[in-house]
Design a protein around this motif. Sequence first.
Motif, PDB file in Angstrom:
ATOM      1  N   LEU A   7       0.851  -1.204  -0.011  1.00 15.13           N
ATOM      2  CA  LEU A   7      -0.188   0.025  -0.111  1.00 15.13           C
ATOM      3  C   LEU A   7       0.977   1.643  -0.248  1.00 15.13           C
ATOM      4  O   LEU A   7       1.488   1.427   1.134  1.00 15.13           O
ATOM      5  N   ILE A   8       0.656   2.003  -0.432  1.00 12.72           N
ATOM      6  CA  ILE A   8       1.315   3.159  -1.133  1.00 12.72           C
ATOM      7  C   ILE A   8       0.363   4.406  -0.919  1.00 12.72           C
ATOM      8  O   ILE A   8      -0.422   4.895  -1.897  1.00 12.72           O
ATOM      9  N   ALA A   9       1.081   5.636  -0.335  1.00  9.52           N
ATOM     10  CA  ALA A   9      -0.095   6.822   0.155  1.00  9.52           C
ATOM     11  C   ALA A   9       1.098   8.108  -0.796  1.00  9.52           C
ATOM     12  O   ALA A   9       2.045   7.812  -1.429  1.00  9.52           O
ATOM     13  N   VAL A  10       0.098   8.749  -2.008  1.00 13.39           N
ATOM     14  CA  VAL A  10       0.272   9.081  -2.944  1.00 13.39           C
ATOM     15  C   VAL A  10      -0.185  10.490  -2.191  1.00 13.39           C
ATOM     16  O   VAL A  10      -1.301  10.813  -2.267  1.00 13.39           O
ATOM     17  N   VAL A  11       0.439  12.057  -2.245  1.00 13.91           N
ATOM     18  CA  VAL A  11       0.146  12.590  -1.183  1.00 13.91           C
ATOM     19  C   VAL A  11       0.224  13.967  -2.976  1.00 13.91           C
ATOM     20  O   VAL A  11       1.451  14.566  -2.322  1.00 13.91           O
ATOM     21  N   ASP A  12      -0.268  14.419  -2.818  1.00 15.71           N
ATOM     22  CA  ASP A  12      -0.701  15.421  -4.093  1.00 15.71           C
ATOM     23  C   ASP A  12      -1.874  16.460  -4.054  1.00 15.71           C
ATOM     24  O   ASP A  12      -3.088  15.981  -4.179  1.00 15.71           O
ATOM     25  N   ASP A  13      -2.127  17.859  -3.981  1.00 16.23           N
ATOM     26  CA  ASP A  13      -3.014  18.766  -4.307  1.00 16.23           C
ATOM     27  C   ASP A  13      -3.755  19.069  -5.940  1.00 16.23           C
ATOM     28  O   ASP A  13      -4.626  19.444  -5.977  1.00 16.23           O
ATOM     29  N   LEU A  41      -3.513  13.386   5.552  1.00 19.69           N
ATOM     30  CA  LEU A  41      -2.527  12.145   6.027  1.00 19.69           C
ATOM     31  C   LEU A  41      -2.359  12.131   7.130  1.00 19.69           C
ATOM     32  O   LEU A  41      -2.421  10.571   7.449  1.00 19.69           O
ATOM     33  N   LEU A  42      -1.779  12.597   7.399  1.00 20.93           N
ATOM     34  CA  LEU A  42      -1.733  12.788   9.317  1.00 20.93           C
ATOM     35  C   LEU A  42      -2.243  12.267   9.179  1.00 20.93           C
ATOM     36  O   LEU A  42      -2.389  11.169  10.762  1.00 20.93           O
ATOM     37  N   ALA A  43      -4.253  12.499   9.258  1.00 28.42           N
ATOM     38  CA  ALA A  43      -4.951  11.953  10.497  1.00 28.42           C
ATOM     39  C   ALA A  43      -5.816  10.132   9.931  1.00 28.42           C
ATOM     40  O   ALA A  43      -6.121  10.467  10.540  1.00 28.42           O
ATOM     41  N   ALA A  44      -5.229  10.597   8.691  1.00 29.73           N
ATOM     42  CA  ALA A  44      -5.190   9.133   8.154  1.00 29.73           C
ATOM     43  C   ALA A  44      -4.191   8.015   8.420  1.00 29.73           C
ATOM     44  O   ALA A  44      -4.496   6.565   8.794  1.00 29.73           O
ATOM     45  N   VAL A  45      -2.882   8.914   8.766  1.00 28.90           N
ATOM     46  CA  VAL A  45      -2.024   7.653   9.150  1.00 28.90           C
ATOM     47  C   VAL A  45      -1.927   6.418   9.937  1.00 28.90           C
ATOM     48  O   VAL A  45      -1.107   5.281   9.300  1.00 28.90           O
ATOM     49  N   HIS A  46      -2.936   6.637  11.067  1.00 31.64           N
ATOM     50  CA  HIS A  46      -2.870   5.385  12.021  1.00 31.64           C
ATOM     51  C   HIS A  46      -3.926   4.572  11.647  1.00 31.64           C
ATOM     52  O   HIS A  46      -4.143   3.163  12.642  1.00 31.64           O
ATOM     53  N   GLY A  64       5.384  19.550   1.913  1.00 31.93           N
ATOM     54  CA  GLY A  64       5.381  18.173   2.488  1.00 31.93           C
ATOM     55  C   GLY A  64       6.367  18.283   3.216  1.00 31.93           C
ATOM     56  O   GLY A  64       6.992  16.588   3.917  1.00 31.93           O
ATOM     57  N   LEU A  65       7.814  18.947   3.306  1.00 30.98           N
ATOM     58  CA  LEU A  65       8.791  18.650   4.441  1.00 30.98           C
ATOM     59  C   LEU A  65       7.796  18.966   5.827  1.00 30.98           C
ATOM     60  O   LEU A  65       9.216  17.980   6.717  1.00 30.98           O
ATOM     61  N   GLU A  66       7.187  20.332   5.742  1.00 31.74           N
ATOM     62  CA  GLU A  66       6.413  19.576   7.447  1.00 31.74           C
ATOM     63  C   GLU A  66       5.700  18.767   7.648  1.00 31.74           C
ATOM     64  O   GLU A  66       6.192  18.011   8.465  1.00 31.74           O
ATOM     65  N   THR A  67       5.405  17.781   6.768  1.00 33.24           N
ATOM     66  CA  THR A  67       4.790  16.592   6.392  1.00 33.24           C
ATOM     67  C   THR A  67       5.131  15.443   7.495  1.00 33.24           C
ATOM     68  O   THR A  67       5.056  14.703   8.398  1.00 33.24           O
ATOM     69  N   LEU A  68       6.965  15.366   6.137  1.00 38.25           N
ATOM     70  CA  LEU A  68       7.682  14.628   5.896  1.00 38.25           C
ATOM     71  C   LEU A  68       8.323  14.502   7.694  1.00 38.25           C
ATOM     72  O   LEU A  68       8.571  13.172   8.100  1.00 38.25           O
ATOM     73  N   ARG A  69       8.755  15.516   8.326  1.00 37.62           N
ATOM     74  CA  ARG A  69       8.903  15.851   9.354  1.00 37.62           C
ATOM     75  C   ARG A  69       8.043  14.775  10.953  1.00 37.62           C
ATOM     76  O   ARG A  69       8.349  14.272  11.934  1.00 37.62           O
TER      77      ARG A  69
END
Length: 123
Positions: A7-13, A41-46, A64-69
Amino acid sequence: MICDRNLIAVVDDDKGVQRALSRLVRALGYDSVTYGSGEALLAAVHTRALACVILDHHLPGQTGLETLRKLARSTPPIPVAVITGLDEPGLRECCLAAGAVAYILKPASQFDIEAAIKKATFR
């Protein structure tokens, strides 16, 4: 939660980019799920056991950098490949230092996406 190695998540607006990357991910033999922002993504990651994330840098809200961190602090950390159409000086280095397994420039080739996923999933 056990990681689903498919399962790969793709995050793009951009919905067009989401569809294109999602189709490519599926053509490479993986399942995909899409999100329009880092916050989504962060809301669903768990709730999802992701093998990795293909994460656009230029997103509405947090970058994306903030999300990555934030993802790097998750347990276990989720491998992330950052993708961007607007390369900025030092951005590659910041993303890799924050834990990205790859930094990809748009338009991305199938080879670039496949290499990043393989690196992230150890296939």
